[in-house]
Enzyme design. Structure first.
Site, PDB file in Angstrom:
ATOM      1  CB  SER A   1      -0.954  -0.055   1.208  1.00  0.00           C
ATOM      2  OG  SER A   1      -1.977   0.902   1.102  1.00  0.00           O
TER       3      SER A   1
ATOM      4  CG  ASP B   1      -7.069  -2.198  -3.614  1.00  0.00           C
ATOM      5  OD1 ASP B   1      -7.533  -1.382  -2.790  1.00  0.00           O
ATOM      6  OD2 ASP B   1      -5.903  -2.611  -3.581  1.00  0.00           O
TER       7      ASP B   1
ATOM      8  CG  HIS C   1      -5.590  -2.501  -0.046  1.00  0.00           C
ATOM      9  ND1 HIS C   1      -4.959  -1.901  -1.125  1.00  0.00           N
ATOM     10  CD2 HIS C   1      -5.072  -1.910   1.063  1.00  0.00           C
ATOM     11  CE1 HIS C   1      -4.094  -0.995  -0.689  1.00  0.00           C
ATOM     12  NE2 HIS C   1      -4.148  -0.976   0.635  1.00  0.00           N
TER      13      HIS C   1
END
Length: 299
Positions: free
Chosen positions: A113, A248, A275
């Site tokens: 991320s 996502d 995610h």
């Protein structure tokens, strides 16, 4: 596996290691930079699988201030905002690499991320580090236009506008009697088919001193993560693997289109995994990442 504390960029930081990435006679080292929130315990299964699959030393590093630590000053946001924003977190990772990782070692970097964005920006600021990188894996990477995504719009338009209430929720949850807090977390885990041993990890996240810095960083992400850093991607495309999810809220699959010009040097794939992969799919993603690392090790 070891839990250790190091002072990194002036903030005491919790690290989890497998093997010894700080003194390993020049063996390649795997470094995983977490997403936000940067609670390292959520990456235990992922780090364990990476170490078992590759045999390499592994270190998971979260974000400054995202776990309460024994040093009281390290837990304080006020007056130290520059250490906890995006720029501070990049310096945090650079300080770790330069002053703790075995200087004889090449590195395999993994970003999850926002950790992916931090890796790209760190390499842009210190391009000399590229000579020490053997591979880069960017997992569900928030590296462009975060504020325009489904989750980004919700964070900016709702959570950010009711920031005081959000902090109050953290505080009230933290003040609940332990048995009630434990019961609520167990119900949440049961409802979401998650292991009960995640309770302790969630307890760390419920701390309001952690929550304020998680949100502080998230708001900075909304403001700063905009255009794709094409300059650095061009330089690292031959050593980079990117994994996207087909559902996502932070990273729409359409964002892949901006990267297709770097194929076939840049590797990309889409998976049917959340995610927050560390919750249910840590071993699956670890196997994919390990395969790419071993591919680069053999070259």
């Amino acid at each position: 596996m070891k839990n250790i504390f190091k002072v990194i960029n002036s903030i005491q930081t919790h690290l989890i290691t497998w093997g010894d990435p700080f003194d390993c006679s020049g063996q390649d080292v795997i470094i995983c930079v977490t997403g936000n929130p940067g609670v390292t315990d959520f990456y235990i299964e992922f780090g364990t699988a990476l170490h078992e699959n590759t045999g390499l030393p592994v270190c998971v590093i979260g974000h400054a201030g995202h776990e309460e630590v024994p040093d009281k000053k390290s837990n304080m946001l006020q007056g130290q905002e520059n250490l906890f924003n995006l720029e501070g977190q990049i310096e945090h990772k650079l300080d770790f690499i330069y002053n703790y990782v075995d200087k004889r070692s090449n590195m395999h970097l993994i970003g999850h991320s926002i950790g992916s964005w931090m890796i790209l920006e760190a390499l842009q600021k210190h391009s000399n580090l590229i000579n020490r990188i053997s591979s880069i894996n960017l997992l569900f990477p928030t590296i462009q236009h975060m504020a325009e995504t489904k989750n980004g719009i919700f964070l900016n338009n709702f959570i950010r506008n009711f920031h005081t209430i959000a902090l109050l929720v953290f505080t009230l949850a933290y003040m609940l009697p332990n048995y009630i807090k434990s019961l609520l977390i167990k119900i949440y885990l049961k409802f979401n088919s998650l292991p009960l041993h995640y309770e302790e990890r969630i307890q760390k996240y419920c701390n309001p001193r952690v929550g304020e810095k998680v949100l502080f960083l998230a708001y900075d992400e909304m403001d700063k993560v905009t255009s794709l850093n094409n300059y650095i991607i061009e330089k690292i495309k031959h050593m980079t693997n990117i994994i996207y999810s087909n559902h996502d809220g932070w990273v729409p699959v359409k964002y892949m289109e901006d990267l297709k010009c770097y194929q076939p040097y840049l590797q990309m794939k889409v998976v049917n995994i959340d995610h927050a992969f560390v919750l249910k799919s840590a071993e699956i993603i670890a196997e994919m990442v390990s395969d790419y690392i071993k591919l680069k090790l053999n070259k």
